[in-house]
Design an enzyme around this catalytic site. Sequence first.
Site, mmCIF file in Angstrom:
data_model
loop_
_atom_site.group_PDB
_atom_site.id
_atom_site.type_symbol
_atom_site.label_atom_id
_atom_site.label_comp_id
_atom_site.label_asym_id
_atom_site.label_seq_id
_atom_site.Cartn_x
_atom_site.Cartn_y
_atom_site.Cartn_z
ATOM 1 C CG ASP A 7 14.786 -32.886 -61.398
ATOM 2 O OD1 ASP A 7 14.114 -31.977 -60.862
ATOM 3 O OD2 ASP A 7 14.922 -34.033 -60.927
ATOM 4 C CE1 TYR A 46 17.627 -24.767 -59.618
ATOM 5 C CE2 TYR A 46 19.449 -26.304 -59.947
ATOM 6 C CZ TYR A 46 18.891 -25.239 -59.259
ATOM 7 O OH TYR A 46 19.572 -24.639 -58.232
ATOM 8 C CG ASP A 47 20.251 -30.598 -63.821
ATOM 9 O OD1 ASP A 47 20.207 -30.035 -62.700
ATOM 10 O OD2 ASP A 47 20.037 -31.811 -63.991
ATOM 11 C CD GLU A 97 7.758 -23.040 -32.712
ATOM 12 O OE1 GLU A 97 8.934 -23.426 -32.791
ATOM 13 O OE2 GLU A 97 7.438 -21.848 -32.595
ATOM 14 C CE LYS A 115 13.828 -29.909 -26.655
ATOM 15 N NZ LYS A 115 14.979 -30.285 -27.401
ATOM 16 C CD GLU A 153 17.252 -28.230 -33.337
ATOM 17 O OE1 GLU A 153 17.305 -27.008 -33.054
ATOM 18 O OE2 GLU A 153 17.586 -29.129 -32.545
ATOM 19 C CB CYS A 164 11.922 -80.884 -24.572
ATOM 20 S SG CYS A 164 12.612 -80.511 -26.191
ATOM 21 C CB CYS A 216 9.162 -79.348 -27.217
ATOM 22 S SG CYS A 216 9.799 -77.998 -26.209
HETATM 23 S S1 IVH Z 1 13.247 -22.499 -29.340
HETATM 24 C C1 IVH Z 1 14.562 -19.683 -26.319
HETATM 25 N N1 IVH Z 1 11.950 -24.186 -30.886
HETATM 26 O O1 IVH Z 1 15.714 -27.559 -28.450
HETATM 27 C C2 IVH Z 1 14.201 -20.539 -27.430
HETATM 28 N N2 IVH Z 1 13.996 -24.893 -29.920
HETATM 29 O O2 IVH Z 1 16.207 -27.806 -25.566
HETATM 30 C C3 IVH Z 1 15.105 -21.702 -27.563
HETATM 31 N N3 IVH Z 1 14.695 -27.152 -30.564
HETATM 32 O O3 IVH Z 1 18.565 -25.521 -28.315
HETATM 33 C C4 IVH Z 1 14.868 -22.538 -28.714
HETATM 34 N N4 IVH Z 1 12.979 -27.569 -31.886
HETATM 35 O O4 IVH Z 1 18.118 -26.843 -30.478
HETATM 36 C C5 IVH Z 1 13.037 -23.998 -30.123
HETATM 37 N N5 IVH Z 1 10.728 -25.547 -32.314
HETATM 38 C C6 IVH Z 1 11.799 -25.337 -31.543
HETATM 39 C C7 IVH Z 1 12.798 -26.323 -31.386
HETATM 40 C C8 IVH Z 1 13.891 -26.067 -30.540
HETATM 41 C C9 IVH Z 1 14.118 -28.038 -31.382
HETATM 42 C C10 IVH Z 1 15.950 -27.384 -29.819
HETATM 43 C C11 IVH Z 1 16.956 -26.270 -29.932
HETATM 44 C C12 IVH Z 1 17.224 -25.836 -28.521
HETATM 45 C C13 IVH Z 1 16.816 -27.042 -27.741
HETATM 46 C C14 IVH Z 1 16.421 -26.660 -26.329
#
Ligand code: IVH
Length: 699
Positions: free
Chosen positions: A29, A32-33, A117, A119, A177, A424, A444
Site C-alpha cells: 500500500d 502504491y501511495d 451464472e 444472478k 452488475e 400465570c 408458571c
Molecule cells: S444477463 C440478455 N447475467 O438481472 C441478458 N444479468 O433480470 C440480460 N443480472 O438486468 C442480462 N446478474 O441487471 C445477466 N449474470 C448475470 C446477471 C444479470 C444479474 C441482472 C441484470 C439484468 C437482470 C435481469
Amino acid sequence: MRARAEELRRLLNRAAHAYYVLDAPELEDAVYDRLYRELEQLERLQPGLISPDSPTQRVGGAPAEGFQSVRHRIGLLSLDNAFSTEELEAWYGRLLKVLDRPGPSGDDLPALPMVGELKIDGNALALSYERGLLVRAATRGDGESGEEITANVRTIQSVPLRLLLENPPPWVEVRGEALIPDHTFAAINAERAERGEALFANPRNACAGTLRQLDPAVVAARRLDFFAYTLHLPDAWTPASGAADPARPLSQWQSLQWLAAAGFRVNPNAALCPDLAAVEAFFAAWEHKRRQLPYATDGVVVKLDDLRLQADAGFTQKAPRWAIALKYAAEEAPSRLLRLVAQVGRTGVITPVAEFEPVGLAGTSVSRATLHNADRLAELDLHAGDTIVVRKAGEIIPEVVRVLAELRPPGAAPLQLPSSCPECGSELVREEGEAATRCVNSSCPAILRGTLRHWVSKGAMDVDGLGAKLVEQLVDRGLVRSIADLYRLDAALLASLERMGEKSAANLVDALEASKQQAWHRQLHGLGIHHVGAVNAKVLAKGFPSAAELYAAAQQTPERLTALHGIGSEIAQSLQQWFATPSNQGLLDQLKQLGFSMAAGEGELAASANSSAEATGIDGREVLAGRTFVLTGTLPSLSRSQAQALIEAAGGKVTGSVSKKTSYLVAGEEAGSKLAKAESLGVPVLDEAELRALLASGP
Ligand code: IVH
C-alpha cells in the site's frame, strides 16, 4: 517526464487490477501511495500529461448538475423468470423448438451446453469503450436509453479505465452488475444512522442511490464493485494476428474469459454446464452456498453458451429466448399483522411474537415470527393492523424485518408487551441493563412446560414420545408439577389421555424408566440451569462427578468452577443461585429417590480419566479437528478466552487474523474490520449460539 508518467500509469493500473480484480495484491500500500503521489505531481506540473486512463482520474471533476439521458449503442434487455425447475424445463423445451431441435420421444432432451451464472442483485450498467478507453458509462434506464454516469463509474476500482489489450477493437460494449458488498452497506447505514439520515432498505437500493449521486467523491467513498457478464463486439471484428490478445469469443463462456483478460472482474462462480441436469445441479448447489457470499444474489442466470445459437434463437418482445433467470424462493414477504403475543420460554423469558396472515416463504407457509425482545419491539414501533415485512432466510427462525408505516391504518393503536404474564398473570420483571423481560414465578405453567420439554429433549434425557401436546395436557390437568412427577405417572393414566393408547403409554413409561440411566452430564444439562447448556454441562460434569460436589464447590469454592475451561463467573453464580433455591434442592432429592444417580457412573469416570489428557468435543469427539477460528467482538456470554478454550477443547485452532484459510469467524457485538474481511473473503461468520451448535454437533 512523459515516459515516466506513462510508466507510472501502467504500473499503478496493473497494481490496482491485481488488487481489486484479482484479489492478489502485488504492491505494498505504501509503495502504491508514493508512486501515485509522484504521478499526481507530474500531472500537476504538466497538465498535458494527464490521460483519461490515469488512476488519478478516477475521482475527479466537480459535482454534476444533473444527468444526461443517453441512447445505448446496443439495448439492454431484461430476462424472463422461472420460479421452478419445471418452468426452467419448459423454457428449455421452447428453446429446442425454436432452434428446430425437437427432442427424441422419451425423457432425454438433446443436450445444449449452457452457462450458469449467479444472478447478482445489484444494478445493471452499460460501459462503452472506444479504442480501449472507457468513454461512457450509463444506467440501464428503460433499456434503450439510460443516464450517463461516467464520472461515478470511473470511481469503481474494478472497472478498467483502459482495456488490458494490445490491439483493442474500435468499440466494445460491456454489461455487468454494479453492487455494494454487504459489509460496506452495513457501514454506510451505520454512518447514516449516526447523522440522522434515512437508511437504505437494502444494498441494491444503496447502490442505485449511489450511482445517481451528483458528487463523484461520495461515490468513491462508497466503494462499489462491478462484475462484468456480457460482451458486445463489432460484427466481424477479429484481433490482429500476432498480438497476445485473446481470440474473438464464440461462446458466452469464452466471453467471460475475454472480459477477465481485458481487465474486468468476472464472477468466479460461473459454470459451463453440458446439459440441463448440470444447470439444475448448479442452481441447487448455490441455494445455500450463496448466503456465504459477501453480496446479494437472487437466482441463477442460465445462458445458451453458443453465440451463433443465441443469434438463431433471437428475442421475444423484451427478453432473449436464449437466456432465463431461475429465481430462488423469496425469503421476504409482506403480510398483515393479526396480533402480538407474548411467549413465555423455559427460563421465563418473554419473547414478543407477531402472528400474521400466512405467507409462503422459502418453500413453507409462515404465520408467526419472533420480534426478539422488548427493545426490538419498541424499535419496530408496531401498531395494530400494521403491514409488516417478514423474513425467513434458510433454516433461520422467521423474523419481522420492518414495518411499512406508510400502510398503517389511520388511528391504529401502538402495541406493547403486556405487563403481566399471559400464562400465570404474575407481574413481568425487566432488570436494569437486561434485554430480556421475564416471568419470575417458578410455578408458571409455561415455565413448567418448557422445563419438562427440555428435560426430555435429545441433548438431555432423550425420552421419545413426550411431545408438546402431551406435556401441555399433563400440565393443564395438574398431573405433573415438576420433573420428578413425570416418573410417577402410570401407564393406565397416560393411556386415558387424548391421542394416547395403551401401547404408546407403556412405551413412554419404559422410556422414562430407561432415562434414569443417562449420563451425569445429561442429567445436569436437563435441569435447565441458566447458562449451563450441553457444552458447559459436559465440562462441569467432568470436573465435578456428582451434584453434591458441584453444589459444594458452587457454594464454597467458586474459583474451582471458573478454573475449568469455558466456565466464567456468570455461570458459577448461576449455579450457586440454583443450588441455593430450596425447591431445586427438593427436586434433586426427589430425583435421587426415584433412582437417578445425579453423579457420574463408573464407566463415565473411567472414560473421563482416560480422555482427560486429550482435548475432546462434547461427545468426546474432536468435532472441530482441522478447523481454524478467529474471534472478534464481544460475545453475549462467553469471554474471548472461554470461547477459545471451548474451540480448542474440541480440537479446533484459534488464530488472530482472518485469511482465506480461516474456517469460521466467530463474531460478537461491535465486531470490526475482521468481520468485514471475513465477509469479503466469504469466510462463514458464526454468532455464539451457532458456535455452540457447532461444538455440539460438529461441522
Ligand atoms: S444477463 C440478455 N447475467 O438481472 C441478458 N444479468 O433480470 C440480460 N443480472 O438486468 C442480462 N446478474 O441487471 C445477466 N449474470 C448475470 C446477471 C444479470 C444479474 C441482472 C441484470 C439484468 C437482470 C435481469
